[in-house]
Structure formats: C-alpha cells, structure tokens
Design a protein around this motif. Structure first.
Motif, PDB file in Angstrom:
ATOM      1  N   THR A 275     -14.204  15.810 -22.431  1.00 52.13           N
ATOM      2  CA  THR A 275     -12.766  16.106 -22.425  1.00 52.13           C
ATOM      3  C   THR A 275     -12.059  15.040 -21.603  1.00 52.13           C
ATOM      4  O   THR A 275     -12.314  14.901 -20.396  1.00 52.13           O
ATOM      5  CB  THR A 275     -12.487  17.498 -21.842  1.00 52.13           C
ATOM      6  OG1 THR A 275     -13.168  18.483 -22.623  1.00 52.13           O
ATOM      7  CG2 THR A 275     -10.994  17.800 -21.868  1.00 52.13           C
ATOM      8  N   GLY A 276     -11.200  14.264 -22.238  1.00 51.41           N
ATOM      9  CA  GLY A 276     -10.470  13.213 -21.545  1.00 51.41           C
ATOM     10  C   GLY A 276      -9.404  13.769 -20.618  1.00 51.41           C
ATOM     11  O   GLY A 276      -9.067  14.955 -20.638  1.00 51.41           O
ATOM     12  N   THR A 277      -8.868  12.874 -19.779  1.00 48.42           N
ATOM     13  CA  THR A 277      -7.830  13.240 -18.819  1.00 48.42           C
ATOM     14  C   THR A 277      -6.448  12.990 -19.412  1.00 48.42           C
ATOM     15  O   THR A 277      -6.236  12.017 -20.141  1.00 48.42           O
ATOM     16  CB  THR A 277      -8.001  12.421 -17.525  1.00 48.42           C
ATOM     17  OG1 THR A 277      -9.300  12.678 -16.997  1.00 48.42           O
ATOM     18  CG2 THR A 277      -6.959  12.806 -16.489  1.00 48.42           C
ATOM     19  N   THR A 278      -5.515  13.865 -19.107  1.00 46.57           N
ATOM     20  CA  THR A 278      -4.143  13.729 -19.598  1.00 46.57           C
ATOM     21  C   THR A 278      -3.568  12.355 -19.242  1.00 46.57           C
ATOM     22  O   THR A 278      -3.596  11.944 -18.076  1.00 46.57           O
ATOM     23  CB  THR A 278      -3.254  14.827 -19.003  1.00 46.57           C
ATOM     24  OG1 THR A 278      -3.783  16.101 -19.380  1.00 46.57           O
ATOM     25  CG2 THR A 278      -1.824  14.706 -19.498  1.00 46.57           C
ATOM     26  N   VAL A 304      -7.988  14.747 -31.287  1.00 44.22           N
ATOM     27  CA  VAL A 304      -6.999  13.907 -30.614  1.00 44.22           C
ATOM     28  C   VAL A 304      -5.745  14.753 -30.428  1.00 44.22           C
ATOM     29  O   VAL A 304      -5.148  15.216 -31.396  1.00 44.22           O
ATOM     30  CB  VAL A 304      -6.697  12.639 -31.425  1.00 44.22           C
ATOM     31  CG1 VAL A 304      -5.680  11.773 -30.702  1.00 44.22           C
ATOM     32  CG2 VAL A 304      -7.986  11.857 -31.667  1.00 44.22           C
ATOM     33  N   GLN A 305      -5.357  14.976 -29.168  1.00 42.71           N
ATOM     34  CA  GLN A 305      -4.355  15.990 -28.851  1.00 42.71           C
ATOM     35  C   GLN A 305      -3.157  15.371 -28.136  1.00 42.71           C
ATOM     36  O   GLN A 305      -3.316  14.490 -27.293  1.00 42.71           O
ATOM     37  CB  GLN A 305      -4.980  17.081 -27.972  1.00 42.71           C
ATOM     38  CG  GLN A 305      -6.238  17.696 -28.585  1.00 42.71           C
ATOM     39  CD  GLN A 305      -6.910  18.697 -27.673  1.00 42.71           C
ATOM     40  OE1 GLN A 305      -6.422  19.016 -26.593  1.00 42.71           O
ATOM     41  NE2 GLN A 305      -8.053  19.218 -28.106  1.00 42.71           N
ATOM     42  N   PHE A 306      -1.952  15.869 -28.482  1.00 40.75           N
ATOM     43  CA  PHE A 306      -0.711  15.407 -27.853  1.00 40.75           C
ATOM     44  C   PHE A 306       0.045  16.614 -27.303  1.00 40.75           C
ATOM     45  O   PHE A 306       0.025  17.697 -27.889  1.00 40.75           O
ATOM     46  CB  PHE A 306       0.173  14.657 -28.843  1.00 40.75           C
ATOM     47  CG  PHE A 306      -0.392  13.333 -29.275  1.00 40.75           C
ATOM     48  CD1 PHE A 306      -0.164  12.194 -28.523  1.00 40.75           C
ATOM     49  CD2 PHE A 306      -1.162  13.234 -30.417  1.00 40.75           C
ATOM     50  CE1 PHE A 306      -0.686  10.969 -28.902  1.00 40.75           C
ATOM     51  CE2 PHE A 306      -1.692  12.017 -30.813  1.00 40.75           C
ATOM     52  CZ  PHE A 306      -1.450  10.883 -30.049  1.00 40.75           C
ATOM     53  N   SER A 307       0.715  16.386 -26.184  1.00 40.52           N
ATOM     54  CA  SER A 307       1.440  17.469 -25.517  1.00 40.52           C
ATOM     55  C   SER A 307       2.764  16.950 -24.971  1.00 40.52           C
ATOM     56  O   SER A 307       2.828  15.828 -24.461  1.00 40.52           O
ATOM     57  CB  SER A 307       0.593  18.026 -24.366  1.00 40.52           C
ATOM     58  OG  SER A 307       1.367  18.869 -23.525  1.00 40.52           O
ATOM     59  N   GLY A 310       1.885  18.078 -20.965  1.00 39.50           N
ATOM     60  CA  GLY A 310       0.560  18.020 -20.371  1.00 39.50           C
ATOM     61  C   GLY A 310      -0.101  19.372 -20.222  1.00 39.50           C
ATOM     62  O   GLY A 310      -1.200  19.476 -19.670  1.00 39.50           O
ATOM     63  N   ILE A 311       0.555  20.429 -20.722  1.00 38.83           N
ATOM     64  CA  ILE A 311       0.019  21.796 -20.628  1.00 38.83           C
ATOM     65  C   ILE A 311      -0.199  22.386 -22.017  1.00 38.83           C
ATOM     66  O   ILE A 311      -1.273  22.897 -22.335  1.00 38.83           O
ATOM     67  CB  ILE A 311       0.961  22.697 -19.810  1.00 38.83           C
ATOM     68  CG1 ILE A 311       1.118  22.142 -18.391  1.00 38.83           C
ATOM     69  CG2 ILE A 311       0.447  24.135 -19.796  1.00 38.83           C
ATOM     70  CD1 ILE A 311       2.154  22.868 -17.571  1.00 38.83           C
ATOM     71  N   LEU A 338      -1.349  12.474 -23.851  1.00 41.91           N
ATOM     72  CA  LEU A 338      -2.492  12.372 -24.763  1.00 41.91           C
ATOM     73  C   LEU A 338      -3.762  12.779 -24.040  1.00 41.91           C
ATOM     74  O   LEU A 338      -3.923  12.540 -22.837  1.00 41.91           O
ATOM     75  CB  LEU A 338      -2.644  10.919 -25.250  1.00 41.91           C
ATOM     76  CG  LEU A 338      -4.021  10.495 -25.797  1.00 41.91           C
ATOM     77  CD1 LEU A 338      -4.213  11.023 -27.206  1.00 41.91           C
ATOM     78  CD2 LEU A 338      -4.170   8.982 -25.748  1.00 41.91           C
ATOM     79  N   ARG A 339      -4.693  13.398 -24.801  1.00 39.36           N
ATOM     80  CA  ARG A 339      -6.062  13.517 -24.335  1.00 39.36           C
ATOM     81  C   ARG A 339      -6.980  13.540 -25.553  1.00 39.36           C
ATOM     82  O   ARG A 339      -6.573  13.941 -26.648  1.00 39.36           O
ATOM     83  CB  ARG A 339      -6.279  14.756 -23.460  1.00 39.36           C
ATOM     84  CG  ARG A 339      -6.331  16.070 -24.213  1.00 39.36           C
ATOM     85  CD  ARG A 339      -6.621  17.221 -23.280  1.00 39.36           C
ATOM     86  NE  ARG A 339      -6.669  18.493 -24.005  1.00 39.36           N
ATOM     87  CZ  ARG A 339      -6.750  19.682 -23.423  1.00 39.36           C
ATOM     88  NH1 ARG A 339      -6.783  19.766 -22.101  1.00 39.36           N
ATOM     89  NH2 ARG A 339      -6.794  20.783 -24.158  1.00 39.36           N
TER      90      ARG A 339
END
Length: 655
Positions: A275-278, A304-307, A310-311, A338-339
């Motif tokens: 799990t990557g870091t924000t 691949v996730q976008f916020s 960051g929550i 991104l993470r």
C-alpha cells in the motif's frame, strides 16, 4: 577661485602646483611634479569639497581666500577616511537620472535562480548538531565543510528563510567526505510540515545527490542524517521555481508508491499487499506506472486510487496483472492525492518491480505493435472519430452506420447471415394446390383450408398416414415443431413419431405454429416423410400444420414476430403453375406507419403472375414488422385449379 586636479598614474599621484586662483587657467602640459603617496590622502582646508569621479583622479575645489593669491593652493598630506573628522557623517549613495537616492542593499542583491546566504534568516536558523558551523558557507563557499561525527543520530541542522521559497528539489554535496540516510522536512511559517523527503533507510554513501519532491512553498527546511557515520557537507543547492519551457519540466518518481520488495503469497493476512503512501499530485497532470512480477496478481490486484482529501478514495482503477508480463499504465490525475495498492495472488513472488512516475504534462498513454493481441487489461484512451473511405470514383466519403448502429461497410444482410451482425434471417416458403378463383387462399398445404388456423394455446398431437414414419422406421422418425407460446415467446419441441398412432406434444400452450420439419429420418434415399404428417388437435381435430409425403418441411407461408424482436421483410417472390394467379403479401400492420392492427391482414405487396412464370421483388427499404405482427402469402387464381407458390425472407433483430 582656482581648481586643482590630482591624477593617478600607477602608484603615484600627479598634481598641479602654484596656479593663480584669481584667474581660471588651463593647466599647461607638463606642469606637474611627481610625489609618492600612500593609500590615504587629505587636503589642507576643511572647507574644500572632496569628490571621487572615477578611479583615475581626485578633484579638489579650493574656496579658501587669502590676501596673497599665491597662498591659495592645494597640497597633499596623509589622512584616513575612516578616522579623519573632516569626513564624519558622510555616506555613499547612488542616484538616478533625476538626482533621487536609490535605496539598495550592499552587496547588491541578486535573486537569481537559487537560494543564497542572503535568503537565510540566520538568527532563527539552527546549526543543530554541527558544532561551530557557518550555514552561509553551504551556499557561498563550497570549499568549506561543516561536519558532525554522527554520534547524535540523527545529525541535523535547520535552515530558516527570510521569505518563502518555492522549489521542487534540494541538492547536497560533499567535497572530501560523504553523507547518507537523508530525511528532509519542509515547513510553513506556522511550523506545519508540508512535504517530507524520506530517504533515511538508504545507506548509500553519496558525495552529491538531488532529493526531488512535488513543487511546494516553504519557509523552513529541517535536514537530518539518520546514521552513526561521520557526515561532511560542503554545499547545498535549492533552486527557486522559475517559469520554464515545457521541454525543461522534470518528472518526479513517487518513491512511496514504488517498490522492489517481493510479496509473499496470500495466506489470509495482509502481508501480501503493498500500500503506497498518499502523494500530492496538484502540480502534475499524468501518472505513469510500470509493473512486472513473476506471478499473477490477485483479481483486480493493481489498484490506482485518487482522493480529493487523502481520506476518501473516490476514483479507483483496477487491473489484473498476468505473470512475467511487463505492463505500463497511464492515468490523468483525477483528484489531488494519489496512492497505489498492489495485492499479490496465492503464489509468492520472486521479484516485483513497481514504479510510479508523476509527469507535469501529457504523455502518450501506451504503444502497441500492429501484430500484438489486445488484452482487456491494456491501457486505452476513449476517442471519437469519423471513418473515411475512398469510393470507386476517387472521392473520400464518410462511412455510415445503419439504424442498429452497425457499420455499413459490407452487405448488411450478408453480414447477418454470416453471424457478424446479431440477427436471424428466415426464408418462409408456401404452396397451395387448386387455388380458388373466387376467394383468397393462404399458401398452405393444409388440406381443405382456405385460411390457415391458429391453435390458440393448446396441446396438440402429431400423426402420419404411413406406418414407416416412426421411431426406428424408414421414414420420418422425429419431427421438430417451431411455435410461439401464449406469451408470444419462441419455443421448440422435438416429437418421436409413432406412425399411424398419434403422439402427444409435451407442451400444452402451442399458440402459433411457425413451421415443422423432419429432425431425423430412417434409411430412405431422400430423407423425407413417407406419409402425410399432420399436427392436429388431440383426438383428430383441426389440422394446424401439414407436411406432405415426400417432403421434409411444411409449406405454410406464414410467420409471427416473437416478443422483444422486430422483423424486417427484405423481399419476396412467387410462381404460377398452369394458371394466371394474383399473389399477395399481407400482414397485420398498417401499410404506411407500420402500426400493428391485430386480426386484420392488409396488402403489403402484389405479384401478378402468368402460368409457369415467377418473379422476385427485393425491398430496398425493408418492411418493418413489430412484435406479434403476422406476415403471410395469399393467392387467387384466374381459373379454379391453378397452383401457386411463393417465399418471403424476414430478418429478426433484437429490440
């Protein structure tokens, strides 16, 4: 009043002596004497004005008066500008063309493209664990090093700037030593950490290295070295953000969303997941991700996730990664943060190479060779385009689609027939012997029938006039019945023949008979029924379909469009035998607006045929038939006893 000029030549001054001050005179050429002089000078009268015009001479205007004009003179003596009270209170200034003073710093400021010592707020900056360090040397004097023995782990110093600095990298250099395990925290005026560059687990010994980060604005930088080794630093480079050409904009590797650590197989825990870091992507336009591992991922293992905050991770793209296949993906930055999350499958990895790069500008998403097979996991772009082709006349024209959005590049009916376009084509034949000369007869072989009847949702039986049409016999052994049930849905049933003994259908809701045909036959040469086969009411009632001896399909010339489909009659044909006939195509739809009129058959087209003649009529615009519409052929003979036959082709398309 007289004027004396002192000229400098090498290490001596040349000056004029004995000029009559009552009359302005030009100093004659050669009227000088040489005199050695130190680097300090003075003049005899404190009422005189001293002006430095340039580095070549000093001008003195004498204003002292004397009774004897020859006493008015200038002379040379030693003096010190710093201590002589004559010069007390005087200052140096620059003036513009209007004579106004220009307020400047000394030395002259030069903002330039990087941080200098003048940008530091020394009173707040902290040398930390670097004893006797002069932080200005890190920017002004790359020859002088600051050092720490490393026993303080971490070694640290803090830089505080006079004004906020906008940058995306910090460079560190060492002339005679090295450094490692660097962690840098960038803070705002309130002390809030805005960016962290954490390379503290990297034991590599560097003599110089650049630490990049997402472009940010900060006023304080805390530099740490998490090691017990000696640290020596001789220079820091912090470039200030400047407008740049697109070609010079750098990308940035998101180290916290990249990894080369192989993952174990799925054992029910979470250790098989990275799990990557924000990461803040505000100043980047594209994310490019490359990945390869020796085993397959879990289903949708790459995420691949976008916020926006960051929550809440609102925008997620997921992919299943095959084994030993390098994959590249690219994404627009859908939200600020991104993470990357990667979940391994059940088999432990021997290697994993996952790298995430942030790009400030658009890049081509992916490349494929023409011969490459396309996978559903491949990167892709959505594009809308117009296809243009060259016609036989040499004119480029746009390619069209039909009403069903099928590309009209070839014959549509041919493509339906070969299965490349969803749909079914049926040819519906009909025949009637001994046509009436007074009423229209349906083209059906059912004996004694003018209008072919419909069962209306009942059970039926099937029987032959030949004992050989039976299971195990030499004639028709099984018969296939195609019909619509009481809900107008397509149905099919296969019945084993029992010769001259009736066999019941299993279905009890036969509502409309489309056709019947032999399914299996015995050993006769033509594979046909040996007797007349009737599909009739139970107990020998009305005949609803008929297959004449010597044939293998009924010829009733009728068709009903099933539910959820639309029929299109694309053409029809007819033939007359021994007599002239009037052959008509009829349907339960209104001729012009194609609306349904149940129970009423209206003419759709007409063929007038001579005896032994035939004709085919294609419809350039097919005749549309909605669900439950019935299409059939009917005929009337010019004289009783004429025979007629025909066929129409109908295309069924799902609604």
């Amino acid at each position: 009043m007289g004027q004396v000029k002192f000229y400098k030549s090498g290490n001596v001054w040349l000056y004029n002596e004995g000029i009559d001050s009552s009359v302005d005179k030009t100093v004659p050429q050669g009227n000088y004497r040489r005199s050695p002089i130190d680097t300090t000078i003075s003049i005899s009268s404190k009422n005189s004005n001293f002006t430095l015009f340039h580095g070549e001479y000093v001008e003195v205007t004498e204003i002292q008066k004397s009774a004897t004009p020859d006493d008015n003179y200038a002379d040379i003596a030693e003096f010190n500008l710093a201590t002589d009270p004559f010069f007390a209170g005087l200052s140096t200034s620059l003036q513009d063309s209007d004579g106004k003073d220009i307020d400047i710093q000394n030395p002259l400021p030069m903002d330039g493209d990087s941080v200098y010592c003048k940008d530091l707020l020394i009173s707040v900056s902290d040398v930390g664990t670097f004893p006797d360090a002069d932080l200005c040397n890190l920017f002004n004097d790359y020859e002088t090093e600051i050092s720490d023995t490393g026993s303080n782990n971490p070694s640290t110093f803090t830089l505080r700037f006079i004004r906020p600095v906008t940058s995306n990298k910090i460079g560190i250099g060492s002339k005679t030593g090295n450094f490692s395990n660097v962690k840098i925290q960038l803070k705002d005026l309130a002390g809030t950490v805005r960016t962290v560059i954490d390379d503290s687990t990297n034991d590599t010994k560097y003599t110089s290295n650049i630490y990049s980060f997402t472009i940010n604005t900060f006023i304080e930088a805390v530099v740490e070295f998490h090691t017990i080794d000696d640290i020596k630093i001789s220079g820091l480079f912090i470039p200030k953000s400047q407008p740049r050409n697109i070609s010079s904009i750098d990308g940035h590797i998101s180290k916290t969303n990249s990894t080369t650590t192989a993952l174990p197989g799925d054992t029910g825990g979470s250790d098989h997941r990275f799990t990557g870091t924000t990461t803040d992507t505000l100043n980047y336009g594209m994310v490019v991700l490359s990945l390869k591992t020796n085993v397959a991922s879990a289903i949708d293992g790459l995420s691949v996730q976008f916020s926006p905050d960051g929550i809440n991770w609102d925008h997620i793209d997921e992919f299943t990664i095959p084994a030993s296949t390098g994959k590249t993906f690219s994404f627009q930055t859908a939200a600020r943060f991104l993470r990357v999350v990667y979940t391994n499958g059940v088999v432990a990895q021997s290697y994993l190479r996952l790298q995430t790069i942030l790009k400030p500008v658009y890049v081509k998403p992916s490349s494929h060779r023409i011969a490459d097979s396309i996978s559903g996991q491949d990167d892709a772009e959505l594009a809308k385009a117009v296809i243009t082709g060259l016609d036989p006349n040499g004119v480029f024209k746009n390619v069209k689609v039909n009403l069903e959005q099928a590309l009209s590049t070839t014959n549509f009916l041919f493509e339906v027939a070969r299965g490349s376009i969803p749909g079914k084509m049926f040819s519906i034949p009909g025949r009637k012997d001994s046509l009436s000369s007074t009423v229209l007869d349906d083209l059906t072989q059912i004996p004694g029938t003018t209008v072919a009847p419909e069962p209306g949702g009942i059970q039926l039986e099937i029987i032959s006039t030949s004992v050989n049409d039976t299971l195990g016999g030499t004639g028709a052994q099984t018969i296939d019945i195609h019909y619509l049930d009481t809900n107008n849905n397509e149905q099919e049933e296969t019945i084993s023949m029992n010769g001259q003994t009736a066999a019941l259908t299993t279905a009890t809701d036969l509502d409309f008979i489309q056709w019947i045909h032999t399914k299996t036959v015995g050993g006769n040469v033509n594979g046909v029924a040996l007797g007349n086969i009737s599909l009739q009411g139970v107990g020998g009632g009305t005949v609803y379909e008929y297959l004449a001896a010597g044939g293998n399909q009924s010829l009733s010339g009728r068709f009903k469009v099933p539910n959820a489909k639309t029929g299109y009659v694309v053409g029809w044909q007819g033939s007359g035998i021994t007599k002239k006939i009037d052959l008509r195509l009829r349907a339960t739809v209104e001729r012009f607006d194609r609306s349904l009129i149940p129970g009423i058959f209206l003419f759709q087209d007409l063929l007038l045929l001579n005896d032994t003649s035939s004709g085919w009529i294609p419809f350039e615009v097919p005749l549309k038939m909605p669900a439950t519409a019935i299409v059939k052929m009917s005929a009337i003979s010019s004289a009783a006893g004429g025979d007629g036959g025909g066929q129409f082709d109908i295309l069924l398309i799902d609604n």
